[in-house]
Design an enzyme around this catalytic site. Structure first.
Site, PDB file in Angstrom:
ATOM      1  N   ARG A 160      53.506  -2.185  17.582  1.00 17.89           N
ATOM      2  CA  ARG A 160      54.090  -3.523  17.414  1.00 17.89           C
ATOM      3  C   ARG A 160      55.435  -3.414  16.702  1.00 17.89           C
ATOM      4  O   ARG A 160      55.488  -3.101  15.519  1.00 17.89           O
ATOM      5  CB  ARG A 160      53.150  -4.443  16.635  1.00 17.89           C
ATOM      6  CG  ARG A 160      53.765  -5.820  16.359  1.00 17.89           C
ATOM      7  CD  ARG A 160      52.757  -6.866  15.934  1.00 17.89           C
ATOM      8  NE  ARG A 160      52.240  -6.686  14.599  1.00 17.89           N
ATOM      9  CZ  ARG A 160      51.530  -7.609  13.937  1.00 17.89           C
ATOM     10  NH1 ARG A 160      51.260  -8.776  14.506  1.00 17.89           N
ATOM     11  NH2 ARG A 160      51.067  -7.363  12.731  1.00 17.89           N
ATOM     12  N   ASP A 440      48.594  -9.642   4.807  1.00 16.28           N
ATOM     13  CA  ASP A 440      49.892  -9.211   5.297  1.00 16.28           C
ATOM     14  C   ASP A 440      50.854 -10.389   5.215  1.00 16.28           C
ATOM     15  O   ASP A 440      50.535 -11.426   4.621  1.00 16.28           O
ATOM     16  CB  ASP A 440      49.803  -8.617   6.702  1.00 16.28           C
ATOM     17  CG  ASP A 440      49.443  -9.645   7.776  1.00 16.28           C
ATOM     18  OD1 ASP A 440      49.393 -10.858   7.476  1.00 16.28           O
ATOM     19  OD2 ASP A 440      49.222  -9.239   8.930  1.00 16.28           O
TER      20      ASP A 440
END
Length: 526
Positions: A160, A440
């Protein structure tokens, strides 16, 4: 004839010579010159669209693409190795994580340069080295007397890159910072494609934070350019798109259509999705959301979104991957650990029974549990054959306000976790284990956006406490004391908690909601 000279400036060039090669930089420069201007135009369109939402418009199914939604077409076939993705593990690109995730027993490891990676130059370049070594099967690590190396069988690697909104200040081309998305994609593609193809694999990606089908078209153009640059067949690259913005959920068919030669699936990025929901609709009258913990996948707008992803993916013959289980095993507390695992079990059972083809976990210890649930309920490689024609999701269902309350505990938790995460990010750690959950940037964004919204709307808690700047200032002081106890006095003194608290306070008290906290914090990242 006039010759155009390209000016390339690279900071710390000498440290990562196996990654920052002349040929790699030539490829990055070609990507930048071809695609950066159009990227910036797409970002400008986001601003224009947000202004319309702020004036009361709502996301809707685009009228100009009705034929794409209504016609019967399917995406290109999915490679055999990506047909069974029942459990995927995600995490940053540090060396130990890469080895452990690939060895975890999950079908897929998504190596993340985005929300779980603080994009310092060292993190990014060491991450590229780690992935290159992983692809070459040479990655090893000796740490605290223990040796880490790859098992014979490993998860399939997906990467990603960062979203379109983030620049990287370490590389400038013609006095313009390179896009983080192009940097992360370009370096991984350049260094690993030949090796992957020789192994019978291919470069596989996850695409984050798309807000419009034109952004999917941009990525498709990048893929075509990269494949032509290396003279490999169009469609070699396969990507999975994270549906983590409220606008993207209104354009699922269109996003798949734009990437139909390269797409393997969509994923429900649930945390960013909640953040986007708040960000896009924040100025609508009567728009308010409850505590973060009260917004779950059973909230009507979240359930509608996940069911629509399943239905649309299966109609177009691609995979629908479910959301993240962020729980971390709790040592020496079997009772709390069992409760946490029960939550994971309930969540994963709902996903597989709704028709998802796979799910995400953040910790290797959750892989066996998720595998057991999907193995029991999904005997086939996937559930593409389950078309879910029994459901019909409309625009109102995708926007329905979640029910619940604002509590003092919820306000305090947002402040506490928000400051802890930003401090961790500033220290170079983008995946922070906080209170037995893997946090996150997306979860910190929810905390920040909720606090901003509650203050903007002059909301009150369920006990009647009015939410004001003065209340936030009081709670910040009090939560910092709790944080000091939580992390320990020595860690607190050596950290960047003062800067983190200032940044966080400025963002939640700002007149306008900042687009991304990472844009603000990146100015201070070493």
């Amino acid at each position: 004839m006039k010759t155009t000279t390209t000016q390339l400036v690279i900071k710390n060039q000498n440290k990562f010579t196996s990654i920052i090669t002349d040929d790699a930089m030539a490829f990055l420069t070609a990507l930048h010159l071809q695609f950066d201007e159009s990227r910036l135009q797409l970002l400008e369109k986001r601003i224009i669209q947000q202004a319309k939402f702020d004036k009361g418009e709502k996301p809707q199914f685009p009228k100009e693409t009705a034929s794409i939604r209504n016609e019967n077409w399917t995406a290109a076939p999915i490679p055999e190795i990506l047909l069974d993705r029942r459990v995927e593990i995600t995490g940053p690109v540090d060396r130990k994580m890469v080895i452990n995730a690939l060895n975890s027993g999950a079908k897929i490891f998504m190596a993340d340069f985005e929300d779980s990676c603080a994009p310092s130059w060292n993190n990014l370049m060491e991450g590229q080295e780690n992935l290159k070594d992983a692809v070459n099967k040479t990655i090893q690590l000796e740490q605290n007397g223990k040796k880490y190396q790859l098992n014979t069988e490993t998860a399939t690697l997906l990467v990603r890159p960062r979203g379109l909104h983030l620049n990287d200040k370490n590389i400038e081309i013609n006095e313009t910072q390179i896009s983080g998305a192009l940097l992360d994609f370009g370096l991984y593609f350049f260094h690993n494609t030949s090796t992957l193809l020789a192994q019978g694999l291919a470069p596989f990606f996850y695409l984050p934070k798309l807000e419009h089908y034109e952004e999917a078209r941009w990525w498709n153009d990048v893929f075509v350019f990269a494949q032509n640059y290396f003279n490999i067949p169009i469609g070699t690259i396969k990507a999975t798109v994270l549906i983590e913005t409220i606008t993207a959920s209104f354009q699922l068919d269109e996003i798949i259509f734009e990437l139909k030669e390269h797409i393997a699936g969509l994923n429900c990025g649930r945390w960013d999705y909640i953040f986007s929901y708040i960000k896009k609709l924040k100025n609508h009258p009567d728009f308010l959301v409850p505590d973060r913990d009260q917004i779950t996948m059973t909230s009507p707008f979240m359930l509608a979104y996940s069911l629509r992803v399943i239905q649309t993916c299966h109609k177009r013959n691609i995979l629908a991957i479910g959301g993240m289980a962020a729980q971390i095993p709790i040592k020496d507390n079997e009772q709390d650990n069992e409760l946490a695992f029960d939550k994971v079990k309930t969540d994963k059972e709902r996903e597989v029974k709704n028709g998802h083809d796979g799910t995400w976990v953040a910790h290797p210890a959750l892989v066996p549990l998720a595998l057991e649930i999907f193995n029991e309920n999904m005997p086939t490689k996937n559930q593409i054959h389950i078309k879910r024609n029994d459901i019909q999701i409309n625009e109102d269902e995708l926007l329905e306000l979640p029910k619940g309350t604002i509590t003092e505990a919820g306000v305090r938790k947002n402040i506490n976790v928000g400051i802890l995460y930003i401090e961790s990010w500033l220290m170079g750690v983008g995946a922070a284990a906080l209170y037995h959950l893997m946090e996150d940037a997306a979860t910190a964004e929810i905390s920040r956006a909720q606090l901003w919204l509650w203050l903007k709307k002059q909301a009150k808690t369920n006990s009647g406490i009015e939410i004001t700047k003065e209340l936030y200032q009081q709670f910040i002081v009090e939560e910092l004391e709790k944080i000091k106890i939580y992390v320990g006095a020595e860690r607190f003194e050596k950290g960047k908690f003062e800067l983190a608290s200032i940044l966080f306070r400025n963002m939640i008290e700002s007149n306008e909601l900042d687009d991304f906290l990472t844009l603000k914090a990146y100015e201070y990242l070493d």
